[in-house]
Design a protein around this motif. Structure first.
Motif, mmCIF file in Angstrom:
data_model
loop_
_atom_site.group_PDB
_atom_site.id
_atom_site.type_symbol
_atom_site.label_atom_id
_atom_site.label_comp_id
_atom_site.label_asym_id
_atom_site.label_seq_id
_atom_site.Cartn_x
_atom_site.Cartn_y
_atom_site.Cartn_z
ATOM 1 N N GLY A 109 -1.783 10.853 5.216
ATOM 2 C CA GLY A 109 -2.187 11.251 3.876
ATOM 3 C C GLY A 109 -2.595 12.711 3.809
ATOM 4 N N ARG A 134 -0.797 15.796 1.673
ATOM 5 C CA ARG A 134 -1.462 16.698 0.725
ATOM 6 C C ARG A 134 -1.181 18.160 1.062
ATOM 7 N NH1 ARG A 134 -5.690 12.987 1.400
ATOM 8 N NH2 ARG A 134 -6.760 14.417 2.820
ATOM 9 N N VAL A 167 -8.967 1.654 2.802
ATOM 10 C CA VAL A 167 -9.854 0.691 2.141
ATOM 11 C C VAL A 167 -9.057 -0.496 1.603
ATOM 12 C CG1 VAL A 167 -11.389 0.355 0.164
ATOM 13 C CG2 VAL A 167 -11.618 2.401 1.589
ATOM 14 N N ALA A 168 -7.903 -0.223 1.014
ATOM 15 C CA ALA A 168 -7.067 -1.307 0.493
ATOM 16 C C ALA A 168 -6.597 -2.223 1.614
ATOM 17 C CB ALA A 168 -5.866 -0.722 -0.252
ATOM 18 N N VAL A 228 -7.886 7.673 2.717
ATOM 19 C CA VAL A 228 -8.999 6.723 2.740
ATOM 20 C C VAL A 228 -8.765 5.572 1.771
ATOM 21 C CG1 VAL A 228 -11.474 6.452 2.332
ATOM 22 C CG2 VAL A 228 -10.619 8.509 3.478
ATOM 23 N N ARG A 229 -8.191 5.844 0.612
ATOM 24 C CA ARG A 229 -7.927 4.768 -0.353
ATOM 25 C C ARG A 229 -6.978 3.735 0.232
ATOM 26 N NH1 ARG A 229 -5.899 7.077 -5.862
ATOM 27 N NH2 ARG A 229 -4.597 8.289 -4.429
ATOM 28 N N ALA A 230 -5.970 4.181 0.952
ATOM 29 C CA ALA A 230 -5.043 3.241 1.593
ATOM 30 C C ALA A 230 -5.762 2.424 2.656
ATOM 31 C CB ALA A 230 -3.871 4.007 2.210
ATOM 32 N N VAL A 252 -4.601 7.802 7.574
ATOM 33 C CA VAL A 252 -5.450 8.914 7.131
ATOM 34 C C VAL A 252 -4.785 10.260 7.441
ATOM 35 C CG1 VAL A 252 -7.663 10.056 7.465
ATOM 36 C CG2 VAL A 252 -7.559 7.563 7.341
ATOM 37 N N LEU A 272 -0.577 4.741 -2.300
ATOM 38 C CA LEU A 272 -1.944 4.963 -1.828
ATOM 39 C C LEU A 272 -1.912 5.771 -0.546
ATOM 40 C CD1 LEU A 272 -3.481 1.422 -2.442
ATOM 41 C CD2 LEU A 272 -3.593 3.444 -3.903
ATOM 42 N N ARG A 273 -2.834 6.713 -0.430
ATOM 43 C CA ARG A 273 -2.859 7.596 0.726
ATOM 44 C C ARG A 273 -4.276 7.704 1.275
ATOM 45 N NH1 ARG A 273 1.670 6.780 -0.130
ATOM 46 N NH2 ARG A 273 3.417 8.230 -0.442
ATOM 47 N N VAL A 332 0.836 -1.202 0.000
ATOM 48 C CA VAL A 332 0.000 0.000 0.000
ATOM 49 C C VAL A 332 0.872 1.254 0.000
ATOM 50 C CG1 VAL A 332 -1.557 1.361 1.448
ATOM 51 C CG2 VAL A 332 -2.041 -1.046 1.028
#
Length: 329
Positions: free
Chosen positions: A306, A310, A171-172, A167-169, A303, A164-165, A159
């Motif tokens: 990430g 950003r 979820v993964a 929420v996407r990370a 989270v 991946l950062r 991940v």
């Protein structure tokens, strides 16, 4: 530069080997009962005699007294004690639970039988919660600790390396852990028969164990970068796996190794798996909370990391109604 790299490799490899040998060989070579919870039931006079003999091994056992065999049996089934000696009759009776630890059950048989033989008595051994016939020595269950830890580390690392950062990370991580739990249950429960109990609960424990490691790995990486991956791998492999007590029991490991192992996901996962597989969830709260905390803190770090990334890149979304900044040519 090349000379320093060569020297670094020459020095680093022996250091890593020394750490690995310390982590794996030290607990294994110092295996012995340390405040091992053991019940004694029967009339006060008979209980006192048994307790006196058991306490000759100073610090080996933590004695719990019970009024009768029924109460002692309940304590074994609730995972309050690993076994119990029922005194007061012509010959003592030993209650064990090989499902909790085949190693401890054998140790108790040897200790109690040896003492009874010296006194000219025979011991009746009753396995109250036996290990499954397909895995009587608990080898498959204890062997699952390392693959689950590796799966968690690999998930967190992939991940992170895929970029991946947020929420996407998260979820993964959750999706990969859930699928891994289903696969592990299909192998250990359906195929090997090494664990019993409710299939979906077992799959959930497998998945939560992987998620706790994976979330911890990705969380540290989100906060510390690549150094977080190395730190998580070292902790889980050099502390979590050998200190888990899965092949014996936490109370058989030298302290504080046994306690540390139960604070880390591999040890907590193995303890929780025994509880839900063989003891109808008895004593599951502690290890479940440990895995939950690792999961929550790890996903939270993913989270937050990430969001911080950003902000550092300056790509936060523009306010409502404001035009997005045009890219610089």
């Amino acid at each position: 530069m090349d000379t320093r790299r060569v020297i670094g490799v020459i020095v680093l490899v022996p250091v890593l080997v020394a750490l690995a040998l310390w982590a794996f060989a030290w607990p294994a070579s110092r295996t012995a009962p340390r405040d091992l919870p053991l019940g004694v039931a029967g009339p006060p006079a008979a209980v006192a005699q048994v307790e006196q003999r058991l306490t000759q091994r100073e610090g080996a056992f933590e004695i719990h007294r019970y009024a009768d065999e029924a109460a002692a049996r309940d304590a074994v089934e609730d995972r309050t004690v690993y076994g119990a000696v029922v005194a007061g009759g012509k010959d003592p009776k030993l209650l064990t639970a090989s499902a909790a630890s085949p190693t401890v059950a054998q140790l108790l048989r040897q200790a109690v039988t040896g003492q009874a033989s010296a006194a000219g008595a025979a011991v009746q051994v009753v396995d109250v919660v036996p290990a499954p016939g397909a895995d009587p020595r608990g080898a498959a269950l204890s062997a699952s600790v390392l693959p689950l830890a590796l799966a968690g580390i690999a998930t967190g690392a992939v991940v992170t390396l895929l970029g991946l950062r947020g929420v996407r990370a998260a979820v993964a991580l959750v999706g990969a852990a859930a699928l891994t739990g289903l696969v592990a249950a299909a192998i250990a429960h359906s195929w090997l028969g090494a664990v019993t109990g409710d299939w979906w609960t077992v799959a959930g424990v497998f998945g939560l164990s992987v998620l706790a490691v994976g979330a911890g790995t990705a969380g540290l990486a989100a906060l510390l970068g690549r150094a977080g991956l190395a730190l998580s791998g070292a902790v889980m492999m050099l502390l979590g796996n050998p200190f888990s007590g899965a092949s014996s029991a936490p109370e058989l490991l030298p302290q504080p190794a046994g306690a540390i192992g139960q604070w880390l996901p591999p040890g907590a996962g193995a303890s929780l798996l025994r509880s839900v597989s063989f003891f109808d969830g008895a004593a599951a709260t502690g290890p479940a909370l440990t895995l939950a905390w690792w999961t929550v803190l790890g996903l939270g770090a993913v989270v937050v990391g990430g969001a911080l990334g950003r902000c550092a890149r300056g790509d936060a979304p523009a306010p409502d109604g404001a035009p997005a900044p045009a890219p610089v040519a």
